[in-house]
Design a protein around this motif. Structure first.
Motif, short mmCIF file in Angstrom:
data_model
loop_
_atom_site.label_atom_id
_atom_site.label_comp_id
_atom_site.label_asym_id
_atom_site.label_seq_id
_atom_site.Cartn_x
_atom_site.Cartn_y
_atom_site.Cartn_z
N GLY A 302 0.78 -1.23 0.00
CA GLY A 302 0.00 0.00 0.00
C GLY A 302 0.81 1.27 0.00
O GLY A 302 0.23 2.36 0.03
N HIS A 303 2.14 1.20 0.00
CA HIS A 303 2.96 2.41 -0.05
C HIS A 303 4.33 2.07 -0.64
O HIS A 303 4.63 0.91 -0.92
CB HIS A 303 3.12 3.01 1.35
CG HIS A 303 3.98 2.19 2.26
ND1 HIS A 303 3.50 1.10 2.98
CD2 HIS A 303 5.32 2.27 2.55
CE1 HIS A 303 4.48 0.56 3.67
NE2 HIS A 303 5.59 1.25 3.44
N ILE A 304 5.14 3.11 -0.80
CA ILE A 304 6.52 2.93 -1.28
C ILE A 304 7.45 3.63 -0.30
O ILE A 304 7.30 4.83 -0.01
CB ILE A 304 6.71 3.49 -2.70
CG1 ILE A 304 5.92 2.65 -3.71
CG2 ILE A 304 8.19 3.53 -3.08
CD1 ILE A 304 6.07 3.13 -5.14
N VAL A 318 7.78 17.01 -1.64
CA VAL A 318 6.75 15.97 -1.60
C VAL A 318 5.38 16.63 -1.65
O VAL A 318 5.07 17.51 -0.84
CB VAL A 318 6.86 15.12 -0.32
CG1 VAL A 318 5.78 14.03 -0.31
CG2 VAL A 318 8.25 14.48 -0.21
N GLN A 319 4.58 16.23 -2.62
CA GLN A 319 3.18 16.66 -2.71
C GLN A 319 2.31 15.53 -2.16
O GLN A 319 2.32 14.42 -2.68
CB GLN A 319 2.79 16.96 -4.17
CG GLN A 319 1.35 17.46 -4.32
CD GLN A 319 0.89 17.48 -5.77
OE1 GLN A 319 1.17 16.54 -6.52
NE2 GLN A 319 0.18 18.53 -6.16
N ARG A 320 1.59 15.82 -1.11
CA ARG A 320 0.76 14.80 -0.48
C ARG A 320 -0.62 14.73 -1.11
O ARG A 320 -1.07 15.66 -1.78
CB ARG A 320 0.64 15.09 1.03
CG ARG A 320 1.96 15.00 1.80
CD ARG A 320 2.59 13.63 1.69
NE ARG A 320 3.84 13.55 2.45
CZ ARG A 320 4.63 12.48 2.48
NH1 ARG A 320 4.29 11.40 1.76
NH2 ARG A 320 5.73 12.46 3.20
N ALA A 321 -1.27 13.63 -0.82
CA ALA A 321 -2.60 13.41 -1.38
C ALA A 321 -3.63 14.41 -0.86
O ALA A 321 -4.66 14.64 -1.51
CB ALA A 321 -3.07 11.99 -1.08
N ASP A 322 -3.36 15.00 0.32
CA ASP A 322 -4.30 15.99 0.86
C ASP A 322 -4.10 17.38 0.27
O ASP A 322 -4.75 18.34 0.69
CB ASP A 322 -4.19 16.04 2.39
CG ASP A 322 -2.79 16.47 2.86
OD1 ASP A 322 -1.95 16.79 2.01
OD2 ASP A 322 -2.54 16.46 4.09
N GLY A 323 -3.16 17.52 -0.68
CA GLY A 323 -2.92 18.80 -1.32
C GLY A 323 -1.79 19.61 -0.73
O GLY A 323 -1.39 20.62 -1.32
N ARG A 348 14.47 9.87 4.83
CA ARG A 348 13.52 8.81 4.51
C ARG A 348 12.11 9.37 4.52
O ARG A 348 11.81 10.34 5.24
CB ARG A 348 13.61 7.66 5.51
CG ARG A 348 14.91 6.88 5.46
CD ARG A 348 14.91 5.76 6.50
NE ARG A 348 16.15 5.01 6.50
CZ ARG A 348 16.38 3.92 5.75
NH1 ARG A 348 15.43 3.47 4.93
NH2 ARG A 348 17.55 3.29 5.82
N THR A 349 11.25 8.78 3.71
CA THR A 349 9.84 9.11 3.73
C THR A 349 9.07 7.94 3.14
O THR A 349 9.66 6.98 2.61
CB THR A 349 9.55 10.40 2.94
OG1 THR A 349 8.20 10.82 3.20
CG2 THR A 349 9.72 10.18 1.45
#
Length: 435
Positions: A302-304, A318-323, A348-349
Motif C-alpha cells: 500500500g505504499h513505497i 513531496v506533494q501529499r494526497a491531501d494537497g 527517509r519518507t
C-alpha cells in the motif's frame, strides 16, 4: 577703357585701344572653318543615305583615319561597331526619320587598330525651305572618361554584389553547420538521458528536460532503474558547466551511480563512491563537481518506502494526497567531487497513494521573474505545488512544464524534472459495486 571723342587721349590710352583692336583682329582671323576643324568634339555631315560628306579634324584624329578615306567613301554606319550598327538601324535611324533629331545616344565608334571609342551622338536633319531633308548634321562627344567611370561603378557594384553573395553563402553555410551541430548536440544530450522511464509496478513516474540553449550541452541528468526484483534506484543531478567537458562528467557520473548502486545501494555509500571517483579523476586538472540526489524505492503493502541522500542538491519536494506540499530536508550535504572526503545527508519518507515525490535541478528555482528579475525561489515552488491538485506525477510535471514556459527568457539554465508517485485509488461507483 572708353575714350571720349571731345578731348584728346590721355597718356596711356593709345596702348589700351591698340591692344583691344589686336584682340578683335585675332578673333576675326580665327575663322569659323578653323573652329569647326579644331572643336573639342567631333562633327560630321552625311547625306540622307548616310554617306559622309564632311568630317572635322577632331573626329578623324579620334578614328585614326585620313580624310580622303572617309569623305565620300564611307557611310556613318561604317564608323560604328557591329553592335552600334545594329542599334543604329533598329533604333537610331528610325527615330531620326520620325522626329528629325536624336540627342545623347550612346554608341561605340570603331577606330583604326580595332579600338573602340565610346561616344554620345546627337544628330539633326537639315531641311530645305520647302521641308525636304537635305543632310544630317551629327555631333560626336568623347565618352571614354564617362565609360571608364561607368565601368568603375559597374566593377564596384559587381564587387559589392559578389561580396553580398559570398556573405549570404557564408551565412547559409554557418546556419547549416549550426543546424548540424544542434542535431548532433541534441542526439548526444538524449544519450545522456533515459529514452523513457521504465514501468514500475505500483509506481507512476514522469520526467521533463528543458534545454536552455540548443548550441550547448547541458549537465543535468536523471534516471530510474531496477536494483533487484523488489527495489528501484533513482537519481537526479546537475554537473557544473556546459559543453563537452560537462557531458563527459555527466556520462561518468551516470555510469558510476548505476554501477555502484548494483553492488551497494545505500544512498550515502553511492554518493561517497561518486565523490571519490570525481575527485580522483579531476583533482589534478580542471576541477569538476556536481550536485545529486540518489535514492532507493522499495514498494511495500500500500505504499513505497523512499530512502535518499543528497550531495549539495536542492531538497526533494513531496506533494501529499491531501494537497499539501513540503520539502524533504537533507541539510549538510556537500558538493560531490570537491573534497576527498565529503559528508552527505540522508532522509527517509513514505509515499502513500496520491503522494508524489518531485526532484528538480536549480534551473527551476533560479529562474528570473517579474520586473525586478528576482529569483523564483524555493518558497514560490512550494506554493505553486500546493496549488496543484494531487493528480499524480504526470499532472504535476505538466503543470511545471507550463510554469517553465511562463518564465520566458528568465529561464536561462537547463532544467531537469523527475516525479515519482503512488497512483491514487480509482474511485468506485455504485454500478461497479453492483457489477
Amino acid at each position: 577703357m572708353m575714350c571720349r571723342t571731345d578731348q584728346a587721349p590721355e597718356p596711356g590710352d593709345e596702348y589700351e585701344v591698340d591692344a583691344t583692336d589686336a584682340m578683335f583682329t585675332s578673333l576675326l582671323e580665327d575663322s569659323a572653318e578653323e573652329l569647326y576643324e579644331q572643336a573639342p568634339c567631333g562633327y560630321l555631315s552625311t547625306l540622307m543615305d548616310g554617306t559622309i560628306a564632311k568630317a572635322n579634324a577632331t573626329l578623324l584624329e579620334w578614328l585614326g583615319l585620313e580624310r580622303s578615306r572617309v569623305v565620300g567613301r564611307m557611310r556613318f554606319t561604317d564608323l560604328l561597331t557591329v553592335g552600334g550598327r545594329l542599334y543604329h538601324e533598329t533604333h537610331f535611324a528610325p527615330l531620326l526619320r520620325m522626329t528629325g533629331e536624336v540627342s545623347g545616344i550612346a554608341l561605340d565608334l570603331k577606330a583604326a587598330g580595332k579600338q573602340r571609342i565610346p561616344v554620345l551622338v546627337t544628330s539633326k536633319v537639315k531641311t530645305s525651305q520647302d521641308g525636304e531633308p537635305l543632310l544630317i548634321r551629327t555631333t560626336v562627344f568623347d565618352a571614354r572618361d564617362r565609360r571608364a567611370y561607368e565601368q568603375e561603378l559597374l566593377r564596384g557594384r559587381q564587387a559589392a554584389e559578389e561580396a553580398a553573395r559570398q556573405a549570404k553563402a557564408a551565412r547559409e553555410q554557418a546556419e547549416a553547420d549550426r543546424e548540424r551541430l544542434q542535431e548532433a548536440l541534441a542526439a548526444l544530450q538524449q544519450s545522456l538521458l533515459p529514452s523513457q522511464l521504465p514501468a514500475v509496478p505500483g509506481l507512476e513516474a514522469s520526467s521533463y528536460y528543458h534545454t536552455a540553449s540548443p548550441d550547448l550541452l547541458g549537465g543535468d541528468f536523471y534516471d530510474l532503474f531496477p536494483l533487484d526484483a523488489d527495489r528501484w534506484g533513482f537519481f537526479l543531478g546537475d554537473v557544473c558547466g556546459k559543453g563537452p567537458q560537462a557531458a563527459a562528467v555527466t556520462s561518468l557520473t551516470r555510469y558510476t551511480l548505476r554501477a555502484t548502486a548494483l553492488h551497494d545501494a545505500d544512498p550515502v555509500t553511492v554518493l561517497t563512491t561518486l565523490n571519490t571517483v570525481l575527485h580522483e579523476r579531476y583533482a589534478s586538472g580542471d576541477t569538476r563537481y556536481c550536485t545529486a540526489i540518489f535514492g532507493v524505492l522499495e514498494p511495500a503493502d500500500g505504499h513505497i518506502s523512499v530512502h535518499l541522500a543528497s550531495g549539495g542538491h536542492p531538497s526533494a519536494l513531496v506533494q501529499r494526497a491531501d494537497g499539501s506540499a513540503h520539502y524533504l530536508p537533507t541539510p549538510g550535504g556537500l558538493l560531490i567531487g570537491v573534497l576527498p572526503d565529503a559528508p552527505f545527508a540522508a532522509a527517509r519518507t513514505r509515499l502513500l497513494p496520491g503522494d508524489t515525490l518531485l526532484l528538480y535541478t536549480d534551473g527551476l528555482t533560479e529562474a528570473r521573474t517579474g520586473p525586478d528579475r528576482e529569483l523564483y525561489g524555493d518558497d514560490a515552488l512550494q506554493t505553486f505545488t500546493s496549488a496543484q491538485p494531487p493528480a499524480g506525477p504526470q499532472a504535476l510535471i505538466t503543470a511545471l512544464t507550463g510554469l517553465l514556459a511562463s518564465f520566458g527568457d528568465g529561464l536561462d539554465d537547463d532544467t531537469a524534472l523527475l516525479a515519482l508517485g503512488v497512483p491514487a485509488p480509482t474511485p468506485t461507483t455504485v454500478s461497479d459495486n453492483l457489477a
